[in-house]
Design a protein around this motif. Structure first.
Motif, PDB file in Angstrom:
ATOM      1  N   ALA A 156     -14.558   9.388  -4.570  1.00  9.15           N
ATOM      2  CA  ALA A 156     -13.602   8.394  -4.088  1.00  9.15           C
ATOM      3  C   ALA A 156     -12.221   8.683  -4.674  1.00  9.15           C
ATOM      4  O   ALA A 156     -12.074   8.839  -5.887  1.00  9.15           O
ATOM      5  N   VAL A 157     -11.225   8.754  -3.803  1.00 18.10           N
ATOM      6  CA  VAL A 157      -9.844   9.035  -4.205  1.00 18.10           C
ATOM      7  C   VAL A 157      -8.972   7.855  -3.795  1.00 18.10           C
ATOM      8  O   VAL A 157      -8.971   7.447  -2.627  1.00 18.10           O
ATOM      9  N   LYS A 158      -8.224   7.329  -4.745  1.00 21.32           N
ATOM     10  CA  LYS A 158      -7.330   6.206  -4.459  1.00 21.32           C
ATOM     11  C   LYS A 158      -6.038   6.717  -3.836  1.00 21.32           C
ATOM     12  O   LYS A 158      -5.512   7.757  -4.233  1.00 21.32           O
ATOM     13  N   ALA A 159      -5.523   5.960  -2.890  1.00 24.00           N
ATOM     14  CA  ALA A 159      -4.242   6.280  -2.273  1.00 24.00           C
ATOM     15  C   ALA A 159      -3.490   4.980  -2.023  1.00 24.00           C
ATOM     16  O   ALA A 159      -4.005   4.078  -1.362  1.00 24.00           O
ATOM     17  N   SER A 160      -2.271   4.879  -2.577  1.00 21.56           N
ATOM     18  CA  SER A 160      -1.466   3.670  -2.419  1.00 21.56           C
ATOM     19  C   SER A 160      -0.512   3.831  -1.250  1.00 21.56           C
ATOM     20  O   SER A 160       0.366   4.697  -1.268  1.00 21.56           O
ATOM     21  N   LEU A 161      -0.681   2.985  -0.231  1.00 23.61           N
ATOM     22  CA  LEU A 161       0.223   3.031   0.913  1.00 23.61           C
ATOM     23  C   LEU A 161       1.556   2.363   0.599  1.00 23.61           C
ATOM     24  O   LEU A 161       2.458   2.354   1.433  1.00 23.61           O
ATOM     25  N   GLY A 162       1.676   1.814  -0.606  1.00 22.58           N
ATOM     26  CA  GLY A 162       2.977   1.328  -1.041  1.00 22.58           C
ATOM     27  C   GLY A 162       3.876   2.467  -1.465  1.00 22.58           C
ATOM     28  O   GLY A 162       5.094   2.332  -1.515  1.00 22.58           O
TER      29      GLY A 162
ATOM     30  N   GLN B 110      -2.600  -1.325  -1.300  1.00 19.68           N
ATOM     31  CA  GLN B 110      -1.249  -1.779  -0.929  1.00 19.68           C
ATOM     32  C   GLN B 110      -0.952  -1.537   0.547  1.00 19.68           C
ATOM     33  O   GLN B 110       0.089  -1.002   0.917  1.00 19.68           O
ATOM     34  N   LEU B 111      -1.870  -1.953   1.399  1.00 21.83           N
ATOM     35  CA  LEU B 111      -1.606  -1.932   2.824  1.00 21.83           C
ATOM     36  C   LEU B 111      -0.623  -3.037   3.167  1.00 21.83           C
ATOM     37  O   LEU B 111      -0.403  -3.954   2.366  1.00 21.83           O
ATOM     38  N   PRO B 112      -0.006  -2.982   4.358  1.00 25.23           N
ATOM     39  CA  PRO B 112       0.874  -4.083   4.773  1.00 25.23           C
ATOM     40  C   PRO B 112       0.148  -5.418   4.688  1.00 25.23           C
ATOM     41  O   PRO B 112      -1.069  -5.495   4.893  1.00 25.23           O
ATOM     42  N   ALA B 113       0.896  -6.454   4.366  1.00 25.02           N
ATOM     43  CA  ALA B 113       0.294  -7.766   4.139  1.00 25.02           C
ATOM     44  C   ALA B 113      -0.375  -8.301   5.395  1.00 25.02           C
ATOM     45  O   ALA B 113      -0.008  -7.990   6.514  1.00 25.02           O
ATOM     46  N   ASP B 114      -1.367  -9.151   5.169  1.00 23.83           N
ATOM     47  CA  ASP B 114      -2.095  -9.838   6.228  1.00 23.83           C
ATOM     48  C   ASP B 114      -2.604  -8.827   7.260  1.00 23.83           C
ATOM     49  O   ASP B 114      -3.211  -7.841   6.907  1.00 23.83           O
TER      50      ASP B 114
END
Length: 641
Positions: A464-470, A500-504
């Motif tokens: 598993a690799v983390k990726a922050s869309l922020g 950190q995907l776009p909110a909602d």
């Protein structure tokens, strides 16, 4: 450049001037006086078209350069009657540039035909002068040569009048030239969206205020007001709605600031002033402050008044708040740029603490920002200096105790001895433009370790690799993943954990399509930090395979019955949606027992072992893949991994 020659020792008029010598050279015969009605029509104070930018035209300074003193006197008399009260002049054109730089008039009336230095010479010198080049020029001349007119216009003249001049025409041209110049200045110093003074005006007036404050030994403050979550509104409803929201906030703030005029935050010569600073930020300049406490009530009123709501048909009402950062002069600086920076830092810290807050500047903010900047610069060299390493943590199946996946963890062993990892390292990579490079490095390392495990005849498990869309765009992330797959990486051995995907539910259609395309290749997609930065609304838009519950739930599991109930609810939700559910941050046997008792699928955390290198992970875990590993249960017994 040739100059117009004088026609004789008693006259300074050029041979190009054609009117008889007995008449004045400025105004046509018999028209040097206008009726009261005509004068009112020309007066800047009686204009029927009005704008904030032209409200003070009668205060504009008009300068005239003409070698004939009579022309100057007649023009001055006419302008005074027409309502223009400020006039300077010279009949010595060789000194005109020095006067221009000193006086900076609103408009220059310039004769072309003068001895020694012609009007064309002055225009040419003005064009090369950083100050004078912006002064509008109305040329007055008796020349009928079209080439002379073209040359004057090419050198920057704004308007052109032939002698003898009709005074009505001169009055109108002066008025229109001043109005155009004033409107240009208005646009240069005001924000087009809100109509508020802009950043340039803010800097200029802040510098002037600080000069007065130093002379008087007084204190004041810079307030930066930021709209919370404006980016989410733009993403969800579009830029038009976001702009409308900014306009509403601007009106609320303007009303709040206006109520302070003449109050305890005003000085003898200035009141608090509102500006549109940048993007989602406004600024308030407080000219006087008798201690921090005197501004606290005003700041709280800003936080309250600047809260706005909007509602779409059939949708719930949405509230948007603001946060405030404050720097105080002279305590936090005596330079405008320094105080603006400090107010911005305070605003950033206020937003990091949560929406609808305010924060006063502290020197530690600067120290933290500088340290972060230095770390970001060092991070660029950390990979080449072998300071970055990839570690692995086990993820186990709670019902059997078997290893089912590995969690990749990037760690930076800084030369100072400090260890930077996890979300902190991801955020640092994003702010130092290293997010793409570091993510690419992680994929390369995962691929290398997977090959090594396969070569050693070990049963590899998904990593598993983390990726922050922020920090990184999903399209860039998809490109990196596809590049890794093209290099031979097995998509079944990769789990992409999105943060950190776009909110909602505000996920763009092209982003959802990119996720679908990756899943079709056999890769698993996880929604990370569920319950914290990821929500149920995102599950409605995204096709994912598993959810990873934020570690904060495990930390508070034993302390708060509400948290325990929420954990049970999340587990039930995952089962109903047929999603794999992973508990993170599991550190105790009691937590494991709770999860097993309530039918949770998988877990990871320090209870199952600390992060280790790829070689040690293979030796400790991969050699035993498929074999049961006893995990602490309700009896609280130790695990054997």
């Amino acid at each position: 450049m040739a100059t117009d020659s004088s026609s004789g020792p008693q006259s300074s008029r050029s041979s190009l001037d054609t009117e008889p010598l007995s008449f004045p050279t400025v105004f046509a015969p018999g028209e040097d006086k206008l009726s009261e009605q005509e004068l009112r029509a020309l007066s800047p104070q009686e204009m029927i078209w009005r704008h904030r930018s032209v409200a003070g035209l009668s205060e504009a300074l008009i300068m005239m350069v003409d070698d004939e003193q009579l022309n100057i006197e007649m023009t001055q008399a006419f302008l005074m009657e027409a309502g223009y009260t400020h006039f300077v002049h010279t009949d010595e054109p060789e000194g005109a540039m020095a006067m221009l730089r000193k006086e900076r008039p609103g408009v220059l009336l310039l004769d072309l035909s003068m001895p020694k230095v012609s009007g064309l010479d002055i225009l040419a010198e003005m064009r090369d002068d950083p100050i004078a080049r912006h002064i509008p020029v109305i040329v007055l001349t008796s020349s009928i040569d079209p080439q002379v007119k073209l040359k004057a216009l090419a050198l920057g003249a704004m308007d052109f009048l032939s002698k003898p001049v009709d005074p009505s025409e001169l009055g109108l041209r002066i008025r229109n030239t001043l109005a155009a110049s004033a409107y240009r200045d208005y646009l240069g110093y005001h924000d087009a969206l809100t109509g508020l003074p802009n950043k340039q005006r803010y800097r200029k007036e802040a510098a002037a205020l600080l000069g007065l404050a130093r002379a008087e030994g007084s204190s004041g403050a810079f307030l930066h007001v930021g709209v919370d979550g404006l980016g989410r509104v733009n993403d969800a409803l579009g830029r038009v709605v976001g702009d409308q929201l900014l306009q509403r906030v601007a009106k609320r703030l303007a009303s709040c600031v206006q109520t302070e005029a003449g109050g305890e935050l005003s000085s003898d010569i200035a009141n608090p002033t509102l500006y549109r600073f940048d993007g989602d930020e406004f600024a308030v300049l407080i000219p006087y402050m008798d201690g921090i406490h005197s501004a606290a009530a005003f700041i709280n009123r800003i936080l309250e008044d600047a809260t706005v709501s909007f509602q779409r048909p059939g949708a719930p009402e949405v509230f948007v708040t603001c946060s405030v950062g404050v720097s105080v002069f002279p305590t936090d600086g005596s330079d405008a740029d320094v105080l603006m920076r400090n107010a911005g830092l305070a605003l950033r810290h206020a937003k990091q603490a949560g929406p609808h807050r305010y924060e006063f500047f502290s020197p530690r903010f600067t120290e933290q920002a500088q340290a972060r900047l230095d770390l970001g610069a060092e991070l660029r060299h950390a990979v080449s200096r072998d300071q970055i390493e990839l570690l692995f943590k086990p993820r186990v199946e709670l019902s059997t105790g078997r290893l089912v996946a590995a969690q990749a963890l990037v760690r930076w062993n800084h030369p100072s001895g400090r260890v930077i990892e996890g979300d902190e390292l991801m955020d640092l990579a994003g702010t130092s433009e290293m997010d793409v490079a570091l993510t690419e490095w992680v994929f390369e390392q995962v691929h290398k370790h997977s090959r090594n495990w396969k070569t050693a005849s070990l049963q590899a498990v998904p990593v598993a690799v983390k990726a922050s869309l922020g920090q990184i765009q999903l399209r860039d992330l998809a490109y990196l993943v596809n590049a890794a797959l093209s290099g031979g990486m097995d998509p079944r051995l990769l789990v992409l954990e999105l943060q950190q995907l776009p909110a909602d539910a505000n996920v763009a259609q092209r982003d959802t399509a990119a996720i679908v395309a990756l899943r079709k290749k056999g890769m698993r997609i996880a929604l990370d930090r569920f319950g914290a930065t990821a929500s149920v609304a995102q599950l409605r838009k995204l096709q994912v395979d598993e959810i990873k519950v934020d570690a904060s739930f495990m930390r508070d599991l034993d302390k708060d019955p509400t948290v325990a109930a929420m954990v049970l609810g999340i587990g039930d939700l995952a089962r109903r949606l047929k999603l794999n559910c992973v508990a993170t941050g599991v550190d105790s046997a009691q937590q494991v027992a709770f999860l097993k008792k309530n039918g949770w699928d998988q877990a990871q955390g320090n209870f199952f072992g600390a992060p280790v290198t790829g070689i040690n992970f293979a030796a400790k875990w991969l050699a035993r893949v498929g074999k049961p590993t006893r995990v602490a249960g309700a009896d609280g017994g130790p695990h054997s991994g």
